[in-house]
Design an enzyme around this catalytic site. Structure first.
Site, short mmCIF file in Angstrom:
data_model
loop_
_atom_site.label_atom_id
_atom_site.label_comp_id
_atom_site.label_asym_id
_atom_site.label_seq_id
_atom_site.Cartn_x
_atom_site.Cartn_y
_atom_site.Cartn_z
N ARG A 37 0.77 -1.23 0.00
CA ARG A 37 0.00 0.00 0.00
C ARG A 37 0.81 1.29 0.00
O ARG A 37 0.26 2.35 -0.15
CB ARG A 37 -0.96 0.00 1.20
CG ARG A 37 -2.09 -0.95 0.96
CD ARG A 37 -3.03 -1.11 2.13
NE ARG A 37 -4.13 -1.96 1.71
CZ ARG A 37 -4.04 -3.27 1.58
NH1 ARG A 37 -2.91 -3.89 1.85
NH2 ARG A 37 -5.07 -3.97 1.17
N ASP A 107 5.81 -14.29 4.45
CA ASP A 107 7.16 -14.59 3.94
C ASP A 107 7.99 -15.52 4.82
O ASP A 107 9.09 -15.93 4.44
CB ASP A 107 7.93 -13.28 3.71
CG ASP A 107 7.89 -12.34 4.92
OD1 ASP A 107 8.10 -12.83 6.05
OD2 ASP A 107 7.65 -11.14 4.73
N HIS A 122 -2.39 -14.31 7.62
CA HIS A 122 -2.66 -14.44 6.18
C HIS A 122 -1.97 -15.64 5.55
O HIS A 122 -1.82 -15.72 4.34
CB HIS A 122 -2.25 -13.15 5.46
CG HIS A 122 -3.08 -11.96 5.86
ND1 HIS A 122 -2.66 -10.66 5.72
CD2 HIS A 122 -4.31 -11.89 6.42
CE1 HIS A 122 -3.60 -9.84 6.17
NE2 HIS A 122 -4.61 -10.57 6.60
N CYS A 151 -0.18 -31.94 -7.67
CA CYS A 151 0.38 -32.81 -6.66
C CYS A 151 1.11 -34.01 -7.28
O CYS A 151 0.58 -34.66 -8.19
CB CYS A 151 -0.75 -33.30 -5.75
SG CYS A 151 -0.22 -34.41 -4.44
#
Length: 246
Positions: A37, A107, A122, A151
């Site tokens: 942002r 991260d 998140h 997969c």
């Protein structure tokens, strides 16, 4: 750097043994990971489709290949290393002063720095889950695949364990985050605009002694805070001495 503010923060850290850190993208920008942002963030860059749309559940379902192109290019950064803020928080936890890190980041840098109790609101790019059999793949594996990853065990489609727009935050993580914040005596908030809900709403559960905002820009919570330091978080936290609980 405001010496008086740093001294005040040091006093509160010394007096606390139930610190909780609530952080956002600004914690990782010092590790070279772009935020969303700010002026130079991802949301201000030009894409054919806005990043908010690409990172939505609907877009993932309808345009999975395009989603993964963006995800590999912009969301996974395997070269990033923990910065001074990540390291100091791990040190505070090790000294028995920090209860938890509540993070909006995906991260994994807090864990890389050594933090054990990291509540990822998140999700994380380091967990990618088969939607059929539940097998888990790391970010390195995703980067070695092309197009839509499937997969190796059952051929099912793999989806990042990242909360996309239109999806709910993980229930258990949310509950643990509320409990940690409610039990904190010092709440450090850093690198977040406090405009993303429901995450930003967690601050209302804080009933402790001091709320400290470490953020480059002003936030809607500045007036409620006991202390605001508008400097890079790593530079602030690296000045704080960690003393073991007596």
């Amino acid at each position: 750097m405001d010496k008086e503010k740093i001294e005040q923060l040091q006093k509160w850290v010394d007096a606390s043994d139930r610190i909780v850190f609530f952080g956002g993208a600004g914690v990782s920008t010092e590790s070279g990971i772009p935020d969303f942002r700010s002026q130079d963030g991802l949301y201000h860059q030009q894409y054919d489709v806005p990043p908010e749309t690409i990172l939505s559940h609907t877009y993932f379902e309808r345009h999975t290949g395009d989603f993964y192109r963006f995800y590999r290019n912009k969301m996974i950064c395997l070269t990033a290393k923990p910065n001074a803020a990540h390291k100091k928080l791990a040190e505070l936890e090790q000294a028995g002063k920090l209860l938890a890190v509540v993070t909006q980041n995906i991260d994994g840098l807090h864990q890389m720095a050594g933090s054990k109790t990291v509540l990822e609101l998140h999700g994380s790019v380091h967990r990618n889950i088969c939607q059929v059999c539940g097998a888990v793949y790391d970010a390195e594996w995703i980067m070695l695949t092309n197009g839509v990853p499937h997969c190796e065990k059952c051929g099912g489609r793999v989806k990042p364990d990242v909360v996309l727009y239109e999806e709910s935050l993980p229930e258990e993580t949310l509950t643990r985050s509320v409990n940690a914040i409610a039990n904190a005596d010092l709440l450090l908030v850093g690198g977040t605009s406090l405009t993303v809900y429901p995450a930003a709403g967690l601050l209302r559960y804080f009933r402790g002694d001091h709320l400290v905002l470490l953020n480059r820009d002003a936030t809607p919570m500045d007036e409620q805070a006991d202390l605001c330091i508008r400097e890079p978080i790593g530079k602030v936290l690296e000045q704080i001495q960690v003393r073991d609980k007596a």
